[in-house]
Enzyme design. Structure first.
Site, PDB file in Angstrom:
ATOM      1  N   HIS A  35       6.699  -6.761  -4.386  1.00 41.34           N
ATOM      2  CA  HIS A  35       5.555  -7.598  -3.661  1.00 41.34           C
ATOM      3  C   HIS A  35       6.425  -8.033  -2.419  1.00 41.34           C
ATOM      4  CE1 HIS A  35       2.202  -8.292  -6.179  1.00 41.34           C
ATOM      5  NE2 HIS A  35       3.126  -7.915  -7.240  1.00 41.34           N
ATOM      6  N   GLU A  65       5.372  -9.303   0.310  1.00 41.02           N
ATOM      7  CA  GLU A  65       4.973 -10.728   0.717  1.00 41.02           C
ATOM      8  C   GLU A  65       5.612 -11.993   0.117  1.00 41.02           C
ATOM      9  OE1 GLU A  65       2.313 -10.160  -2.730  1.00 41.02           O
ATOM     10  OE2 GLU A  65       3.515  -8.843  -1.411  1.00 41.02           O
ATOM     11  N   CYS A 103       2.115  -3.089  -5.037  1.00 44.48           N
ATOM     12  CA  CYS A 103       2.084  -3.106  -6.377  1.00 44.48           C
ATOM     13  C   CYS A 103       0.785  -2.534  -7.131  1.00 44.48           C
ATOM     14  CB  CYS A 103       1.888  -4.667  -6.945  1.00 44.48           C
ATOM     15  SG  CYS A 103       2.516  -4.927  -8.767  1.00 44.48           S
TER      16      CYS A 103
END
Length: 246
Positions: free
Chosen positions: A221, A223, A126
């Site tokens: 993202h 994660e 990001c």
């Protein structure tokens, strides 16, 4: 156990140290004062991949290179917006620009430049992708067009170029990406090549042509869903593997 037995036991495998720069925060629920923070999901994803996340405190940019040299890889995380003057000198600042912190910008840019110079395995996420792009002379769109056009709180499909580093790490050429951003890449920086796109044409990944080491940058993202999505976890596995995971 005898002395000889002790010395012949297998030693624990060493996890490669992955630099994960922290973010400044005005406050957190657990502390009374301003804080430096790391997203647990990022640290967990690095650890699952076999790496040792090193929570790197933001400091003087002149010290960034020496501190980074201790590490085997770099994960540049998300965060607030970069100051527009860093990539669009003289332009007006869009009203949507938020959480600009010059000290954070200087530190992240110094880390990115050092990692690129060394060919250090790097995953940029990001804001991290935007930092790398600006470090290499690229530009950003300050705002994608307001709530109807930005990618905040959205999960959407991303098309990935076949044979790219990102595609190999994901093990797929189309994935669902969890996004939170209102800015995106304008002009790609020196040597950077777009290798993933959203349906609206937003660049979702950049790779470095002729990179000296493993490099991938994604606008989404990974994660957010890596714990349950093996494709997204693959980006962290790729980073840590290139950094020397046993």
């Amino acid at each position: 156990m005898g002395r000889a037995d002790f010395h012949t036991r297998p030693r624990p495998r060493t996890r490669p140290l992955i630099a994960l720069p922290q973010r400044y925060a005005a406050s957190t629920s657990a502390l009374r004062y301003a804080a430096v923070v790391t997203a647990r999901a990022l640290a967990d994803a690095v650890y699952r991949a076999g790496g040792e996340p090193f929570m790197m405190h933001p400091g003087p940019p002149g010290e960034a290179a020496g501190r980074l040299d201790r590490c085997a890889g770099l994960l540049l995380p998300g965060g607030g917006d970069l100051a527009p003057w860093r990539y669009a000198a003289g332009s007006d600042v869009h009203r949507s620009v938020y959480d600009v912190d010059d000290a954070q910008d200087e530190f992240d840019l110094a880390l990115a430049r050092r990692a690129l110079d060394r060919g250090l395995p790097t995953l940029a996420v990001c804001r991290g992708m935007q930092v790398v792009n600006v470090a290499l002379g690229g530009t950003l769109r300050q705002d994608m067009g307001g709530p109807a056009s930005d990618h905040r709180h959205k999960t959407h499909p991303v098309r990935v170029a076949a044979g790219s580093t990102v595609a190999r790490a994901l093990g797929a050429e189309k994935v669902e990406a969890s996004c939170y951003h209102h800015q995106c890449v304008g002009l790609a920086g020196r040597g950077l090549e777009p290798t993933a796109w959203a349906a609206d044409g937003t660049v979702e990944a950049l790779e470095l042509v002729g990179a000296a080491g493993w490099f991938a940058a994604v606008q989404w993202h990974p994660e957010d869903t890596a714990e349950s999505d093996g494709a997204q976890q693959g980006l962290f596995t790729g980073l840590v593997g290139a950094a020397g995971a046993p």
